[in-house]
Design a protein around this motif. Structure first.
Motif, PDB file in Angstrom:
ATOM      1  N   ARG A 201      43.493  40.153  27.109  1.00 54.33           N
ATOM      2  CA  ARG A 201      44.066  41.168  27.998  1.00 54.33           C
ATOM      3  C   ARG A 201      43.851  40.907  29.461  1.00 54.33           C
ATOM      4  O   ARG A 201      44.678  41.272  30.293  1.00 54.33           O
ATOM      5  CB  ARG A 201      43.477  42.548  27.678  1.00 54.33           C
ATOM      6  CG  ARG A 201      44.119  43.203  26.506  1.00 54.33           C
ATOM      7  CD  ARG A 201      43.862  44.688  26.513  1.00 54.33           C
ATOM      8  NE  ARG A 201      44.397  45.346  27.706  1.00 54.33           N
ATOM      9  CZ  ARG A 201      44.492  46.651  27.837  1.00 54.33           C
ATOM     10  NH1 ARG A 201      44.102  47.440  26.877  1.00 54.33           N
ATOM     11  NH2 ARG A 201      44.984  47.188  28.939  1.00 54.33           N
ATOM     12  N   PHE A 202      42.732  40.326  29.794  1.00 58.60           N
ATOM     13  CA  PHE A 202      42.359  40.347  31.202  1.00 58.60           C
ATOM     14  C   PHE A 202      42.287  38.993  31.866  1.00 58.60           C
ATOM     15  O   PHE A 202      41.815  38.893  32.984  1.00 58.60           O
ATOM     16  CB  PHE A 202      41.015  41.073  31.371  1.00 58.60           C
ATOM     17  CG  PHE A 202      41.074  42.506  30.960  1.00 58.60           C
ATOM     18  CD1 PHE A 202      41.846  43.408  31.678  1.00 58.60           C
ATOM     19  CD2 PHE A 202      40.401  42.962  29.839  1.00 58.60           C
ATOM     20  CE1 PHE A 202      41.927  44.731  31.300  1.00 58.60           C
ATOM     21  CE2 PHE A 202      40.469  44.282  29.452  1.00 58.60           C
ATOM     22  CZ  PHE A 202      41.245  45.183  30.187  1.00 58.60           C
ATOM     23  N   THR A 203      42.686  37.943  31.170  1.00 59.85           N
ATOM     24  CA  THR A 203      42.676  36.663  31.865  1.00 59.85           C
ATOM     25  C   THR A 203      44.086  36.111  31.954  1.00 59.85           C
ATOM     26  O   THR A 203      44.958  36.451  31.152  1.00 59.85           O
ATOM     27  CB  THR A 203      41.803  35.609  31.144  1.00 59.85           C
ATOM     28  OG1 THR A 203      42.432  35.289  29.897  1.00 59.85           O
ATOM     29  CG2 THR A 203      40.402  36.133  30.888  1.00 59.85           C
ATOM     30  N   VAL A 204      44.276  35.282  32.929  1.00 60.98           N
ATOM     31  CA  VAL A 204      45.577  34.651  33.119  1.00 60.98           C
ATOM     32  C   VAL A 204      45.911  33.799  31.894  1.00 60.98           C
ATOM     33  O   VAL A 204      47.033  33.808  31.399  1.00 60.98           O
ATOM     34  CB  VAL A 204      45.571  33.795  34.403  1.00 60.98           C
ATOM     35  CG1 VAL A 204      46.841  32.970  34.497  1.00 60.98           C
ATOM     36  CG2 VAL A 204      45.425  34.690  35.614  1.00 60.98           C
TER      37      VAL A 204
ATOM     38  N   ARG B 364      50.807  34.825  38.708  1.00 62.73           N
ATOM     39  CA  ARG B 364      49.542  34.550  38.024  1.00 62.73           C
ATOM     40  C   ARG B 364      49.276  33.059  37.908  1.00 62.73           C
ATOM     41  O   ARG B 364      48.175  32.597  38.170  1.00 62.73           O
ATOM     42  CB  ARG B 364      49.577  35.135  36.620  1.00 62.73           C
ATOM     43  CG  ARG B 364      49.383  36.622  36.612  1.00 62.73           C
ATOM     44  CD  ARG B 364      49.590  37.090  35.208  1.00 62.73           C
ATOM     45  NE  ARG B 364      49.481  38.535  35.119  1.00 62.73           N
ATOM     46  CZ  ARG B 364      49.865  39.202  34.050  1.00 62.73           C
ATOM     47  NH1 ARG B 364      50.369  38.574  33.009  1.00 62.73           N
ATOM     48  NH2 ARG B 364      49.732  40.506  34.016  1.00 62.73           N
ATOM     49  N   SER B 365      50.306  32.326  37.511  1.00 56.57           N
ATOM     50  CA  SER B 365      50.029  30.912  37.301  1.00 56.57           C
ATOM     51  C   SER B 365      49.833  30.220  38.640  1.00 56.57           C
ATOM     52  O   SER B 365      49.339  29.111  38.707  1.00 56.57           O
ATOM     53  CB  SER B 365      51.140  30.261  36.488  1.00 56.57           C
ATOM     54  OG  SER B 365      52.331  30.273  37.203  1.00 56.57           O
ATOM     55  N   SER B 369      42.445  32.650  40.619  1.00 54.66           N
ATOM     56  CA  SER B 369      41.493  33.375  39.789  1.00 54.66           C
ATOM     57  C   SER B 369      41.926  33.349  38.325  1.00 54.66           C
ATOM     58  O   SER B 369      43.105  33.510  38.020  1.00 54.66           O
ATOM     59  CB  SER B 369      41.409  34.825  40.264  1.00 54.66           C
ATOM     60  OG  SER B 369      40.875  35.619  39.235  1.00 54.66           O
ATOM     61  N   PRO B 370      40.964  33.138  37.421  1.00 63.69           N
ATOM     62  CA  PRO B 370      41.315  33.191  36.009  1.00 63.69           C
ATOM     63  C   PRO B 370      41.491  34.633  35.521  1.00 63.69           C
ATOM     64  O   PRO B 370      41.926  34.848  34.402  1.00 63.69           O
ATOM     65  CB  PRO B 370      40.120  32.524  35.331  1.00 63.69           C
ATOM     66  CG  PRO B 370      38.994  32.714  36.267  1.00 63.69           C
ATOM     67  CD  PRO B 370      39.573  32.750  37.642  1.00 63.69           C
ATOM     68  N   TRP B 371      41.136  35.615  36.334  1.00 65.78           N
ATOM     69  CA  TRP B 371      41.200  37.004  35.877  1.00 65.78           C
ATOM     70  C   TRP B 371      42.470  37.692  36.339  1.00 65.78           C
ATOM     71  O   TRP B 371      43.012  37.390  37.389  1.00 65.78           O
ATOM     72  CB  TRP B 371      39.994  37.798  36.405  1.00 65.78           C
ATOM     73  CG  TRP B 371      38.713  37.248  35.914  1.00 65.78           C
ATOM     74  CD1 TRP B 371      37.860  36.435  36.593  1.00 65.78           C
ATOM     75  CD2 TRP B 371      38.160  37.417  34.612  1.00 65.78           C
ATOM     76  NE1 TRP B 371      36.802  36.086  35.792  1.00 65.78           N
ATOM     77  CE2 TRP B 371      36.953  36.688  34.579  1.00 65.78           C
ATOM     78  CE3 TRP B 371      38.555  38.120  33.478  1.00 65.78           C
ATOM     79  CZ2 TRP B 371      36.152  36.625  33.442  1.00 65.78           C
ATOM     80  CZ3 TRP B 371      37.742  38.071  32.354  1.00 65.78           C
ATOM     81  CH2 TRP B 371      36.554  37.332  32.343  1.00 65.78           C
ATOM     82  N   ILE B 372      42.899  38.634  35.548  1.00 67.39           N
ATOM     83  CA  ILE B 372      44.013  39.480  35.939  1.00 67.39           C
ATOM     84  C   ILE B 372      43.460  40.602  36.811  1.00 67.39           C
ATOM     85  O   ILE B 372      42.499  41.259  36.423  1.00 67.39           O
ATOM     86  CB  ILE B 372      44.661  40.124  34.683  1.00 67.39           C
ATOM     87  CG1 ILE B 372      45.104  39.060  33.698  1.00 67.39           C
ATOM     88  CG2 ILE B 372      45.782  41.050  35.091  1.00 67.39           C
ATOM     89  CD1 ILE B 372      46.374  38.386  34.034  1.00 67.39           C
ATOM     90  N   ARG B 373      44.067  40.805  37.969  1.00 64.27           N
ATOM     91  CA  ARG B 373      43.612  41.928  38.802  1.00 64.27           C
ATOM     92  C   ARG B 373      44.613  43.064  38.654  1.00 64.27           C
ATOM     93  O   ARG B 373      45.632  43.109  39.335  1.00 64.27           O
ATOM     94  CB  ARG B 373      43.528  41.483  40.249  1.00 64.27           C
ATOM     95  CG  ARG B 373      42.587  40.304  40.437  1.00 64.27           C
ATOM     96  CD  ARG B 373      42.008  40.300  41.831  1.00 64.27           C
ATOM     97  NE  ARG B 373      41.297  39.030  42.059  1.00 64.27           N
ATOM     98  CZ  ARG B 373      41.862  37.983  42.637  1.00 64.27           C
ATOM     99  NH1 ARG B 373      43.093  38.045  43.069  1.00 64.27           N
ATOM    100  NH2 ARG B 373      41.164  36.870  42.809  1.00 64.27           N
ATOM    101  N   ARG B 374      44.297  43.949  37.726  1.00 69.12           N
ATOM    102  CA  ARG B 374      45.261  44.982  37.347  1.00 69.12           C
ATOM    103  C   ARG B 374      45.738  45.836  38.516  1.00 69.12           C
ATOM    104  O   ARG B 374      46.918  46.111  38.654  1.00 69.12           O
ATOM    105  CB  ARG B 374      44.661  45.901  36.278  1.00 69.12           C
ATOM    106  CG  ARG B 374      44.437  45.220  34.958  1.00 69.12           C
ATOM    107  CD  ARG B 374      45.666  45.322  34.062  1.00 69.12           C
ATOM    108  NE  ARG B 374      45.470  44.431  32.912  1.00 69.12           N
ATOM    109  CZ  ARG B 374      46.439  43.936  32.163  1.00 69.12           C
ATOM    110  NH1 ARG B 374      47.692  44.217  32.444  1.00 69.12           N
ATOM    111  NH2 ARG B 374      46.173  43.148  31.147  1.00 69.12           N
TER     112      ARG B 374
END
Ligand SMILES: Nc1ncnc2c1ncn2[C@@H]1O[C@H](COP(=O)(O)OP(=O)(O)OP(=O)(O)O)[C@@H](O)[C@H]1O
Ligand SMILES: Nc1ncnc2c1ncn2[C@@H]1O[C@H](COP(=O)(O)OP(=O)(O)OP(=O)(O)O)[C@@H](O)[C@H]1O
Ligand SMILES: [Mg+2]
Ligand SMILES: [Mg+2]
Lengths: 334, 506, 323, 334
Positions: A201-204, B364-365, B369-374
């Motif tokens: 859910r939370f990583t690219v 994103r790509s 950062s490897p994280w999603i920043r919601r």
């Protein structure tokens, strides 16, 4: 214009605009049907199966779930990305055999042997991911080849003798209890769940898995390295299969080439029961968690009931179908 | 209108509800033999929905005697029945089977039998006849999946013509065709009409309507706005009926001469064996560069090669003055160059993911950062949805459930969210309604003002003339002409694209 | 194998008394077909035991696993017939299911020796030239006798028993179970069989045993019908922390370790003698090839019981492995 | 415009327009690579494996090929239609058990028992096809449920004891020889090949299978009954699985619940080695024929060589991969 369209919120999609109550959202979630069945089965077993509903047995179920559940989480990502891995059982057997061989015959320290065995497994998994992409060999075929070959190699390594591994602290990692209560494998199980769920859910990378499974061309044009995603998901199942092999080795205090037969079926079934689409692009880790618990509870409950093993098989088949039907029905009305 | 012609098709108050969304609301339609009726409306107006109801693919909410063919009420269980009943459709989305041959596709579902077996010879013969009508030869035995988009479209049309339908429905048949082929198709439609076939013609291309249609029905928000003869109204009036109150601007911005500005992207001597013989051009910072050319002139290949999603090319691409080796989409995105593909279903959208997820793919790509920043994403998504007026219930709605035009906006929104400096847009307006097109043109100009360059490929030469600072004409594998935005008109570009007697389509 | 074995001469002059090669064919290098049930320690010992003996005679072993599938068994035997083996040593998947397959070999003129799971039609002299096998009933009965002693000494002559069987894996498993039960009955034990579940691969048997113990906490004695089941029982009991006496079947390095372990879980187990069995079978095959009848046609190879009461046997077994 | 494009002629498309020489067409065919490998393996085995190249052994190979090849042909259609069937092994075991039970315990005549057993299998297969379409349950799940359940039912029917069937004329149908030479199963094998190949290329149903696998929506819009196609292909594998079960029963002269374990793997592997695409839409019956022969020759040759059974497994895995690689490489350069 379309604001009234009632669309089920996938838990994987951020939904700032939707103004639904938490209850409605919960009901709309695709996994609800399966969860209801799981609870129903649980209640029925509590009522009719002797000693089913005891704390010790619940922990026992969790411990047993770990032996295919850890792989099932990784398998979910593989299936979501549009691939499949049928080699996990053979991978686990090879890891168990190789580790025991390295410790007993070659005299390596356990940690080093475990590390090397994991590296071997991951390298094989990554290799399958690579030829999937570079040479266009379907992962079904690549892992089918491993399924056949690695079991053979495992038998060759051990000569099919169990190789006793005499390390009582190692035994703890497979059969011990944290605080004397929680089985160690159950801890791995929940750890893996949390880690994989966060990844998904939370990583690219996790979101890329969904994109690649949903439309690989679009993903590639958006700058996602489809090859990297495929290599990573295949390495993931290989890694969890190796961990499962180590857990078996620790639990049985020996390296065995005959372990984990059918692990691929259990892991895939749990993922698909949990709502993962075989066609790729759709699936959730929490769904797989429910699927794993469903299978584990069922297996435990039937032994508790003292069912004839063949009847157990029939019930298992029937309930796989039933669970998926419930799931599908829920999805369609949502 | 020649009202003495017999009524072929009569639809009474058709409605269709998806969930609790009303896609079509009490629309009636009467069609006479030999009449060509244009069906107009912006994205999501309900055109395709109406087509699906008439062709039996979907069923109206109340299904009682609402559709009459030759005066008889009909109830199609499926599209196959409708087809054998005399209603043929070319759907907006292709319905070809990639691994079957062209001939088999043309005849699909009605393969002739001889002694219980499929008669392949008869298939070839009938298919050849149907394809002859198109006036364009196609390789009958080649798997359809290997044809170009345009040829696939022709196969679709051949399929529909096969059993001489009473009513022929074409849902945006020209969106994949070039002008010459469009003209051929329009002529073909007229010919069929002369023979008494009633045609429903769905299109966003206003230019085509007076050439082909007798009358038109305009839909808005699932309702019928008007049904009028083509000569009874002006184009402007039609446009305002489609759009509702406001009307799209015809002219977008002032073309600029940016030859002094810094070069954002340069292509040097790009060669693809047998297609491009050495293409060179430069795009300046903040410039909108159009590329005109006939179908098959290799525009898609050119863009894909620049973007690195295709590797069978030689030559150099420079971004910001530096050559880029081993191009790949990921690398180009890092350099600020993005591309949107021409086929949104095949390579554009990720159907099961939400609009928001789709919009964020590139950003994103590209990020580190490897994280999603919601939280951050939420704002970006909301902004993109707002800026492109994407009609969606929310960022979580699966993009596949949007109308075609809105899907396309989602794909373009990707580049916006990723804050690119050069956009390679391959047919970005394909299948988009007038209003949305105008929005898109304005957007491209607005981006240009902020220093973002666009390479704009389109088969609608009018829009190139409308939007671009400069238009290149691709012909016979080279850039043969460059026209400044001020001088460009659709007719001029068409003339240049078709100039000289080069190797024609076989 | 010994290198000297390759010398083609020296007809019959070794210590094995039964070999009385009367004519020259003994000089011919034999090709022996070996059909086993599955890949496990027992069959591995069978294969190695045979390899050693056959190579000593300068011959070749063609081995195959039937994986308990009579269909696979049939194609393995067909292939071996084509390979023109001189004798077939087979542990049939099942009497009834394997007769047709064994007949194929007989019809091709190949003598067939049964070396396990033999009974009914598969010891019929018209089909086989000999049968040498572990006495599976006695394998169960021997452990049963050890269990009976334990029950009398520690459980007042009555026990609540849980069983892990291997019934669907091999028919011999049913013989073992019958032998075990008969021995208890004979000793006058009040046996209450609380649970009887299947589990014959160690990793699958462990959770089944664990579940069985949860379901029936009153169980105070466990028995498993084979190697994997025995390992599963010991593992499950060890992890549960409860003290339940475990009795097993089969022997391996690991199981030997369990018998010697201080945790006092595995009380006794009875192991087969694979090498003795297969070498007896090979001898019968050689006799048959030489045209001699085997009399008696069936030879039962007794098992060895390893128990806490007699650790010397266990240590001897472990020493044998090392050597 | 596209006439110069070098495109491999699929053997499924009549090609009067193409002006290629037969040799060039043969070389361009996707299966050529695999055929070359098959021939190479054959020659090598002839040279090194004792008694491999004898007429009797060739017939023997054909006989053994029949026991998974018949199913592989039907499986090809299933995979081409975009589905999968993992239940065939359990179906065969159930048929064998049920037939023997009906003949021995219930005293039915053999032909009636066989007929009833086939009807049961086909009904189950059709049922899976139906729920695939009507309830949207993936065939992987539906047949996975059967895979588990039917094996259990078979064990229950026989109690895992073989049920001897004493009918020597029946034995002929499994192990007999036509004209005293050609094994009866080999005859079934070639019959099935011809029938399925004709169905695939020359019948409306066969072409519909490709259409449904290539683009189910388009097929439906063209008036092809997707449901009917799915039900029929699933019935097809069930039918061939039942026939295989009968062949086993005849050959072994007994009904067994333990036969045909892993039949699904062999059949799927043969189809995919033969060039059938797991994604559906593409595959040929002749390709599968080559795939079946490849697997059968390999299995036989390794026994002839006296290879250790575990080494055999490793070789088998490796060669599955190799064959597919060859196939893929050929497709890509074509
Ligand atoms: N299966 C469906 N489920 C839910 N909503 C749908 C479905 N099909 C269409 N719609 C909705 O109905 C409306 C009308 O769609 P339709 O495809 O008829 O538009 P259109 O006029 O053809 O637009 P375009 O020009 O973009 O193709 C749209 O808002 C669309 O989102
Ligand atoms: N992989 C390929 N192999 C062989 N020919 C190809 C391949 N890709 C494209 N072509 C051919 O190249 C030509 C040009 O392609 P394409 O039609 O995409 O050009 P275009 O100018 O972008 O036109 P449009 O986008 O309007 O369809 C076509 O004839 C197409 O069939
Ligand atoms: Mg539309
Ligand atoms: Mg193009």
């Amino acid at each position: 214009m379309t604001s009234q369209t009632p669309v089920a919120e996938s838990p994987d999609t951020a939904a700032p605009a939707a103004k639904q109550s938490p209850l409605r959202r919960a009901l709309a979630w695709e996994g609800t049907g399966l969860l209801a069945v799981l609870i129903a089965v649980f209640i029925i077993l509590s009522l009719i199966a002797p000693n089913f509903l005891t704390a010790a047995n619940m922990l026992n179920i969790l411990q047993q779930a770990a032996f295919f559940g850890i792989v099932a989480f990784a398998m979910t990502l593989v299936i979501v990305s549009g691939e499949i891995d049928v080699s996990v059982g053979s991978q686990a057997a090879l890891t168990s055999s190789v580790v025991a061989y390295m410790v007993v015959t070659m005299g390596l320290p356990m940690w080093l042997a475990a590390l090397l065995a994991i590296v071997i497994a991951v390298a094989l998994g990554a290799g399958i991911g690579w030829i999937r992409d570079a040479l266009n060999v379907p992962t079904f075929i690549g892992t089918l080849a491993l399924y056949l070959a690695l079991r053979g190699v495992a038998h060759l390594v051990t000569n099919t003798f169990p190789i006793p591994v005499d390390a009582s602290e190692f035994f703890y990692w497979g059969s011990g209890r944290v605080f004397g209560v929680i089985p160690v494998p159950a801890v791995y199980f929940f750890l893996t769940f949390v880690v994989v769920a966060v990844i998904a859910r939370f990583t690219v990378f996790g979101r890329s898995v969904y994109a690649v499974g949903g439309n690989p061309k679009a993903a590639a044009l958006s700058g996602i390295s489809v090859r990297r995603v495929r290599i990573l998901v295949m390495s993931g199942t290989a890694f969890t299969a190796a961990i499962t092999g180590l857990m078996h080795t620790a639990q049985l205090a020996s390296g065995n080439s005959t372990i984990a037969v059918g692990l691929e079926f259990d892991a895939i079934a749990a993922a698909v029961i949990g709502g993962t689409a075989m066609a790729g692009g759709r699936g959730t880790i929490i769904g797989t968690l429910i699927g794993v618990l469903f299978v584990a509870i069922l297996l435990n409950g039937m032994v508790m009931l003292g069912l004839n093993p063949y009847v157990q098989q029939v019930v298992r088949g029937g309930l796989v179908l039933f669970a998926v039907l419930i799931n599908v029905a829920r999805t369609r009305t949502a | 209108m020649a009202d003495d012609r017999p009524v072929v098709l009569e639809c009474v108050e058709l409605s269709k509800t998806y969930g609790n969304f009303r896609a079509l609301d009490s629309v009636s339609l009467t069609l006479r033999a030999g009449e060509v009726r244009a069906l107009l409306g912006k994205n999501g107006a309900g055109k395709s929905t109406l087509v699906k109801l008439i062709s039996g693919t979907e069923h109206p909410d109340r299904g009682h005697d609402q559709i009459k063919l030759d005066g008889q009420p009909v109830h199609w269980a499926n599209s196959g029945e409708a087809r054998s009943g005399g209603i043929a459709v070319v759907h907006q989305e292709f319905s070809l089977i990639p691994e079957l041959s062209v001939a088999e596709n043309v005849m699909v579902g009605r393969w002739p039998r001889r002694r219980g077996l499929v008669d392949h010879k008869a298939i070839l013969k009938s298919a050849a006849r149907a394809i002859d009508v198109l006036g364009e030869p196609l390789p009958l035995t080649m798997p359809v999946g290997r044809l170009s988009t345009a040829h696939q479209q022709l196969v679709e049309i051949a399929k529909a013509l096969l059993d001489e339908p009473k009513v022929l429905i074409l849902d945006e048949p020209t969106s994949a065709l070039n002008s010459r082929e469009v003209d051929a198709l329009l002529a073909l439609v007229r010919r069929l009409a002369q023979r008494g076939v009633a045609v429903i013609y769905v299109s966003h291309r206003m230019r085509e309507i007076p050439l082909v249609a007798d009358s038109m029905t305009i839909l808005r928000d699932g309702r019928e706005v008007a049904t009028v003869g083509v000569r009874e109204v002006t184009t402007d009036e039609v446009a305002s009926m489609i759009a509702g109150s406001s009307r799209a601007q015809a002219k977008v911005g002032e073309p600029q001469d940016l030859s002094g500005a810094e070069v954002a992207l340069a292509v040097e001597n790009l060669v693809i064996d047998g297609l491009l013989e050495g293409v060179s051009f430069e795009v300046r910072k903040g410039e909108v560069l159009g590329i005109a050319g006939l179908l098959g002139s290799g525009r898609t290949e050119l863009l894909s090669s620049i973007y690195g999603s295709r590797h069978d090319c030689e030559g150099e691409v420079l971004v910001g003055g530096r050559p880029v080796k081993d191009r790949s989409p990921a690398k180009m995105l890092r350099l600020g160059v993005a591309m949107t593909p021409e086929d949104r279903k095949d390579a554009g959208i990720v159907p099961l993911l939400g609009v928001g997820e789709n919009v964020m793919l590139m950003a994103r790509s590209r990020g580190r950062s490897p994280w999603i920043r919601r939280n951050q994403e939420r704002d970006t998504i909301a902004e993109v949805i707002d800026r492109l007026s994407i009609a969606t219930a929310g960022a979580g709605q699966p993009i596949a459930s949007l109308s075609g035009g809105n899907q396309q906006k989602g794909v373009i929104g990707r580049c916006l969210a990723a804050e690119m400096s050069v956009l390679l847009l391959d047919e970005p307006t394909r299948g988009i309604d007038v209003g949305a097109k105008a929005q898109l043109y304005r957007l491209i100009r607005e981006l240009a003002q902020r220093g973002i360059s666009s390479v704009f490929v389109s088969s609608e030469l009018d829009e190139l003339a409308q939007v671009c600072d400069r238009v290149l004409v691709l012909r016979d594998g080279r850039v043969r002409e460059t026209v400044s935005g001020a001088e460009a008109t659709g007719d001029r570009l068409l003339a240049l694209a078709m100039k000289t007697d080069h190797e024609e389509l076989v | 194998g010994s290198p000297a074995a390759t010398t083609p001469a020296a007809p019959g002059g070794t210590e094995t008394p039964a070999t009385q090669a009367p004519e020259t064919p003994a000089a011919k290098a034999l090709t022996i077909g070996l059909v086993m049930l599955q890949g496990d320690e027992y069959f591995r010992n069978i294969e190695m035991g045979l390899q050693e003996a056959v190579q000593a005679d300068g011959g070749t072993v063609i081995a195959a696993n039937s994986t308990n599938d009579p269909g696979t068994e049939a194609s393995a035997v067909q292939n071996m017939i084509q390979r023109q083996i001189d004798a077939l040593l087979i542990q049939p998947v099942s009497g009834d299911a394997s007769v047709a397959t064994m007949k194929l070999a007989v019809d091709a003129g190949i003598p067939v020796i049964c070396y396990g799971n033999c009974g009914g039609p598969t010891v019929d002299p018209t089909l086989v030239k000999g049968a040498a096998q572990s006495d599976n009933t006695d394998l169960g009965a021997a452990t049963g006798r050890a269990a009976a002693e334990y029950i009398k000494a520690n459980l007042d002559g009555a026990a609540k028993i849980g069983i892990l069987n291997c019934d669907s894996a091999a028919e011999t498993c049913k013989l073992r179970k019958a032998g075990f039960k008969a021995a208890l009955e004979e000793a006058g034990i009040k046996a209450d069989y609380v649970a009887d579940q299947e589990g014959y691969l160690a990793d699958k048997a462990t959770p089944v045993a664990t579940n069985m113990l949860s379901a029936s906490p009153e169980i105070n004695l466990l028995w498993a019908a084979n190697e994997g089941g025995t390992v599963g029982l010991v593992t499950a009991v060890k992890a549960s922390g409860n003290r339940v006496a475990v009795f097993g079947t089969d022997i391996s390095e690991q199981i030997a370790g369990f018998v010697l372990a201080e945790d006092d879980i595995l009380q006794a187990t009875t192991g087969q003698d694979p090498v003795g069995t297969v070498q007896a079978a090979y001898q019968m095959a050689k006799n048959a090839i030489a045209g001699q009848a085997n009399d008696p046609i069936e030879q039962l190879v007794p098992g060895v019981t390893y128990s806490r009461a007699d650790t010397a046997t266990v240590e001897a077994y472990l020493a044998g492995l090392g050597g």
